[in-house]
Design an enzyme around this catalytic site. Structure first.
Site, PDB file in Angstrom:
ATOM      1  CE  LYS A 195      58.052  -5.445 -19.390  1.00  0.00           C
ATOM      2  NZ  LYS A 195      58.383  -6.584 -20.256  1.00  0.00           N
ATOM      3  CE  LYS A 248      61.441  -5.198 -17.335  1.00  0.00           C
ATOM      4  NZ  LYS A 248      61.172  -6.121 -18.381  1.00  0.00           N
TER       5      LYS A 248
HETATM    6  C1  PBG Z   1      59.979  -8.528 -22.543  1.00  0.00           C
HETATM    7  C2  PBG Z   1      60.973  -7.970 -21.609  1.00  0.00           C
HETATM    8  C3  PBG Z   1      61.574  -6.719 -21.693  1.00  0.00           C
HETATM    9  C4  PBG Z   1      62.457  -6.644 -20.627  1.00  0.00           C
HETATM   10  C5  PBG Z   1      62.373  -7.847 -19.927  1.00  0.00           C
HETATM   11  N1  PBG Z   1      61.428  -8.639 -20.550  1.00  0.00           N
HETATM   12  C6  PBG Z   1      61.469  -5.655 -22.730  1.00  0.00           C
HETATM   13  C7  PBG Z   1      60.224  -4.906 -22.919  1.00  0.00           C
HETATM   14  O1  PBG Z   1      59.225  -5.061 -22.229  1.00  0.00           O
HETATM   15  O2  PBG Z   1      60.260  -4.119 -23.865  1.00  0.00           O
HETATM   16  C8  PBG Z   1      63.324  -5.475 -20.315  1.00  0.00           C
HETATM   17  C9  PBG Z   1      64.505  -5.758 -19.477  1.00  0.00           C
HETATM   18  C10 PBG Z   1      65.489  -4.667 -19.449  1.00  0.00           C
HETATM   19  O3  PBG Z   1      65.264  -3.545 -19.943  1.00  0.00           O
HETATM   20  O4  PBG Z   1      66.555  -4.919 -18.881  1.00  0.00           O
HETATM   21  N2  PBG Z   1      60.367  -9.797 -23.025  1.00  0.00           N
END
Ligand code: PBG
Length: 327
Positions: A195, A248
């Site tokens: 991520k 991601k």
């Molecule tokens: C954290 C989380 C995020 C997303 C999914 N899980 C936000 C982040 O890391 O700031 C982002 C998903 C998206 O942008 O569609 N709980």
């Protein structure tokens, strides 16, 4: 053997033949639909940065999830928007928290719908970080205790799979251990393994009011410049017991999806995140791009790169398009 005996265009000449030699096929069964759930009743609150997406109260969530299910999409991913936030994100691991109640309601009404939960405290912390903050630092090991509890309460509520998205080290092993000890050894973990610290989460953070109050997420989320490091993350999570690995965001990281696919044999998921959704929505809204075509092309490309599962806010739209019978 080259031209003129070899003519690449022969196989592209007719529609049935193109269909027969198509290498990648996208199906509704590849998709997971992310949903935001909030407190209250009869609420369908528009998320301005993500046209077509809403914050649902539990009663309305059931109706929305019924539509999703009817379209042949096998799973939803839940994100909670609590009324109360604190330093430790305790509303996130409250057995009666918003996600826990939503999971129970969904499993009661739609037992055939697969419910995945996002496990991360950022939506529940007053500072908006994904970990406990001490002296301005995000501390790793103490955060694991919150994640253990959150995952366990989700499983107790009936979650079919938990998906840690915090990027703390060791969280897959910690959650696996907690689930196994609680009698949930059958509940799989989908790890957001690679991520990235991406600016493409901005619309989500507006949706969940989860922007960090200070600093950024660069001390835990990955540097967009790194691909080899993603493979280390992926391998570590597989070793810790992750059943599914996620990359991601999706489209700007197709190389990472592809490398991950080549490196491990577990199913690979990719998250087409909020910013990817909003970019397409914005351009389509201006009439600059054909929304249906971009949706299907981007999803197909993510699958071609190696993703078995795709989390996307376009899941409903894509399923509708895919469900239209081809001649
Ligand atoms: C954290 C989380 C995020 C997303 C999914 N899980 C936000 C982040 O890391 O700031 C982002 C998903 C998206 O942008 O569609 N709980």
């Amino acid at each position: 053997m080259g031209f003129p005996r070899q003519r690449m265009r022969r196989l592209r000449e007719s529609e049935p033949l193109r269909r027969m030699v198509r290498e990648t096929v996208l199906a509704p069964s590849n998709l997971i639909y992310p949903l935001f759930v909030r407190e209250g009743t009869d609420q369908q609150e528009a998320i301005l940065s993500m046209p077509g997406q809403f914050r649902w109260s539990v009663d309305r969530l059931i109706k929305e999830a019924t539509d999703v299910h009817m379209l042949g999409i096998p799973a939803v991913m839940l994100f909670g928007i609590p009324d109360h936030k604190d330093e430790r994100g305790s509303s996130g691991y409250d057995p009666n928290g918003i996600v826990q109640r939503a999971v129970r309601a969904l499993k009661d009404h739609l037992p055939g719908l697969f419910v995945v939960t996002d496990v991360c405290i950022d939506e529940y912390t007053s500072h908006g970080h994904c970990g406990i903050v001490k002296d301005g630092r995000i501390v790793n090991d103490e955060t694991l205790d919150c994640l253990r509890l959150m995952a366990k309460t989700h499983a107790e509520a009936g979650a079919d799979m938990v998906a840690p998205s915090d990027m703390m080290d060791g969280r897959v092993a910690a959650i696996r251990d907690e689930l196994d000890r609680g009698g949930f050894e059958h509940v799989p973990i989908m790890s957001y393994a690679a991520k990235y610290a991406s600016c493409l989460y901005a619309p989500f953070r507006e949706a969940a009011s989860s922007s960090p109050a200070f600093g950024d997420r660069c001390s835990y989320q990955m540097d967009p410049a790194n691909a080899r490091e993603a493979i280390r993350e992926v391998r570590a999570d597989v070793e810790e017991g992750a059943d599914v690995i996620m990359v991601k965001p999706a489209l700007p990281y197709l190389d990472v999806i592809s490398r991950t696919r080549a490196e491990v044999d577990v199913p690979v998921a990719a998250f087409q995140v909020s910013g990817e959704y909003s970019m397409i929505k914005a351009a389509a809204g201006q009439g600059w791009l054909d929304e249906s075509k971009v949706t299907l092309e981007t999803l197909l490309s993510i699958k071609r790169a190696g993703a078995d599962l795709i989390l996307t806010y376009f899941a409903k739209d894509a399923a509708k398009l895919l469900n239209v019978a081809t001649p």
